[in-house]
Design a protein around this motif. Structure first.
Motif, mmCIF file in Angstrom:
data_model
loop_
_atom_site.group_PDB
_atom_site.id
_atom_site.type_symbol
_atom_site.label_atom_id
_atom_site.label_comp_id
_atom_site.label_asym_id
_atom_site.label_seq_id
_atom_site.Cartn_x
_atom_site.Cartn_y
_atom_site.Cartn_z
ATOM 1 N N UNK A 24 46.146 -41.485 -69.470
ATOM 2 C CA UNK A 24 45.151 -42.136 -71.127
ATOM 3 C C UNK A 24 44.342 -41.312 -71.571
ATOM 4 N N UNK A 25 43.374 -41.749 -70.230
ATOM 5 C CA UNK A 25 41.991 -41.798 -70.456
ATOM 6 C C UNK A 25 41.150 -40.748 -70.416
ATOM 7 N N UNK A 26 41.852 -39.252 -69.719
ATOM 8 C CA UNK A 26 41.402 -38.543 -70.009
ATOM 9 C C UNK A 26 42.640 -37.650 -71.141
ATOM 10 N N UNK A 27 42.362 -38.339 -71.841
ATOM 11 C CA UNK A 27 43.366 -37.398 -73.052
ATOM 12 C C UNK A 27 42.190 -37.493 -74.703
ATOM 13 N N UNK A 28 41.883 -36.422 -74.949
ATOM 14 C CA UNK A 28 41.332 -35.864 -75.983
ATOM 15 C C UNK A 28 42.026 -36.644 -77.236
ATOM 16 N N UNK A 29 41.041 -37.074 -78.110
ATOM 17 C CA UNK A 29 41.305 -36.857 -79.511
ATOM 18 C C UNK A 29 42.391 -36.556 -80.177
ATOM 19 N N UNK A 30 43.195 -36.638 -80.294
ATOM 20 C CA UNK A 30 44.300 -36.067 -81.338
ATOM 21 C C UNK A 30 45.188 -35.553 -79.879
ATOM 22 N N UNK A 31 45.292 -35.498 -78.931
ATOM 23 C CA UNK A 31 45.753 -35.303 -77.729
ATOM 24 C C UNK A 31 46.725 -35.235 -77.615
ATOM 25 N N UNK A 32 47.726 -35.030 -77.332
ATOM 26 C CA UNK A 32 49.524 -35.146 -76.298
ATOM 27 C C UNK A 32 49.340 -35.606 -74.335
ATOM 28 N N UNK A 33 50.513 -36.426 -74.809
ATOM 29 C CA UNK A 33 50.810 -36.573 -73.179
ATOM 30 C C UNK A 33 51.796 -36.976 -73.223
ATOM 31 N N UNK A 34 52.828 -36.369 -72.790
ATOM 32 C CA UNK A 34 54.238 -36.068 -72.533
ATOM 33 C C UNK A 34 54.470 -36.491 -70.876
ATOM 34 N N UNK A 35 56.099 -37.268 -70.885
ATOM 35 C CA UNK A 35 56.891 -38.074 -69.548
ATOM 36 C C UNK A 35 57.830 -38.146 -70.198
ATOM 37 N N UNK A 36 58.830 -39.013 -69.231
ATOM 38 C CA UNK A 36 60.350 -39.879 -68.927
ATOM 39 C C UNK A 36 59.475 -41.058 -68.373
ATOM 40 N N UNK A 37 60.108 -42.071 -69.280
ATOM 41 C CA UNK A 37 59.431 -43.483 -69.377
ATOM 42 C C UNK A 37 60.832 -43.470 -68.235
ATOM 43 N N UNK A 38 61.046 -44.317 -67.657
ATOM 44 C CA UNK A 38 62.169 -45.026 -66.682
ATOM 45 C C UNK A 38 62.388 -45.827 -67.376
ATOM 46 N N UNK A 39 63.514 -46.605 -67.698
ATOM 47 C CA UNK A 39 63.981 -47.384 -68.921
ATOM 48 C C UNK A 39 64.219 -48.829 -67.658
ATOM 49 N N UNK A 40 64.319 -49.966 -68.375
ATOM 50 C CA UNK A 40 64.014 -50.785 -67.627
ATOM 51 C C UNK A 40 65.254 -51.481 -67.226
ATOM 52 N N UNK A 41 65.578 -52.043 -66.177
ATOM 53 C CA UNK A 41 66.660 -52.775 -65.033
ATOM 54 C C UNK A 41 68.144 -51.762 -65.191
ATOM 55 N N UNK A 42 67.117 -50.778 -64.569
ATOM 56 C CA UNK A 42 68.135 -49.101 -64.292
ATOM 57 C C UNK A 42 67.951 -49.002 -62.714
ATOM 58 N N UNK A 43 68.564 -49.139 -61.586
ATOM 59 C CA UNK A 43 68.912 -49.651 -60.673
ATOM 60 C C UNK A 43 69.140 -49.018 -59.558
ATOM 61 N N UNK A 44 69.187 -47.477 -59.700
ATOM 62 C CA UNK A 44 68.774 -46.396 -59.397
ATOM 63 C C UNK A 44 67.718 -45.495 -59.837
ATOM 64 N N UNK A 45 66.834 -45.281 -60.565
ATOM 65 C CA UNK A 45 65.345 -45.637 -61.161
ATOM 66 C C UNK A 45 65.497 -44.103 -61.432
ATOM 67 N N UNK A 46 66.590 -44.015 -62.668
ATOM 68 C CA UNK A 46 66.768 -42.285 -62.864
ATOM 69 C C UNK A 46 67.048 -42.269 -64.346
#
Length: 238
Positions: A178-200
């Protein structure tokens, strides 16, 4: 996918284009992907060029594919429809400088190469980096490059970036990126849900920088394997 179709992908470029179009029309468009420049890249970039020979017949299926690098590191590739919608959320512009983190063999980087000014793939395994660079050269993609290094540390030497894509799920350790993101920059990813035993199970997220502030909003529910460098440390409660 039938054996005959398998052979088409390997031997008949014109038939492969038909199969690729079917993937876009039947998988990607039906998943609320409407960005035409992005769709055009999926129509035009041969996914099989970024897969080992044994997986080439599955290039345009919706199967979950796993690829291995030179040092034995494995990557579980995002399904094309999930990748497409994630990239759509980044709203890539022609002048953007883009970093793809954990891009494996380089397919997502090749897609972005036709949409932005410059895109760099960052991988931990030199086998992935070398394979991606060979594919970029074969497809004449001078905007695309690949480097080897820590995913969690990013690639500050070439930042800041207008767009950062993490191709996989994350739990923690995003601050350096996030520190390498320019002003007005966009960062996309998939955030793991909490309490997900299979980590998917997870949720695709868009983070945006506004000066010193980082805002976020969900894009869609999805699933992906957590990239090791972004896994939360295991803690024990007594």
């Amino acid at each position: 996918m039938s054996e005959a179709m398998d052979q088409m992908i390997v031997r008949d470029p014109s038939a492969t284009r038909i199969i690729r179009r079917a993937m876009v029309d039947n998988q990607i468009r039906t998943f609320d992907v409407t960005d035409q420049p992005l769709l055009d890249r999926f129509y035009g970039v041969p996914r099989e060029a970024f897969l080992p020979e044994g997986l080439a017949p599955l290039a345009y299926s919706d199967a979950v594919l796993t690829v291995a690098g030179r040092d034995g590191l494995k990557r579980i590739l995002l399904m094309p429809m999930v990748l497409a919608r994630l990239l759509q959320g980044a709203a890539v512009q022609p002048s953007d400088r883009v970093l793809v983190v954990g891009g494996g063999t380089g397919y997502s980087t090749a897609l972005l190469a036709g949409m932005c000014a410059e895109v760099t793939a960052l991988e931990r395994d030199i086998g992935f980096t070398a394979g991606a660079m060979a594919a970029f050269k074969a497809l004449d993609l001078p905007q695309a490059s690949a480097v080897t290094g820590s995913l969690a540390e990013g690639y500050a030497a070439k930042g800041p970036f207008d767009v950062i894509v993490v191709e996989g799920a994350v739990e923690d350790h995003l601050d350096p990126l996030l520190a390498q993101l320019a002003d007005r920059g966009r960062f996309v990813t998939i955030r793991k849900m909490a309490f997900d035993g299979v980590r998917r199970s997870g949720r695709a997220m868009l983070y945006e920088r506004f000066g010193r502030e980082i805002g976020s909003r969900p894009l869609f529910d999805s699933s992906a394997a957590v990239l090791d460098e972004f896994a939360k440390a295991v803690s024990f409660a007594f």
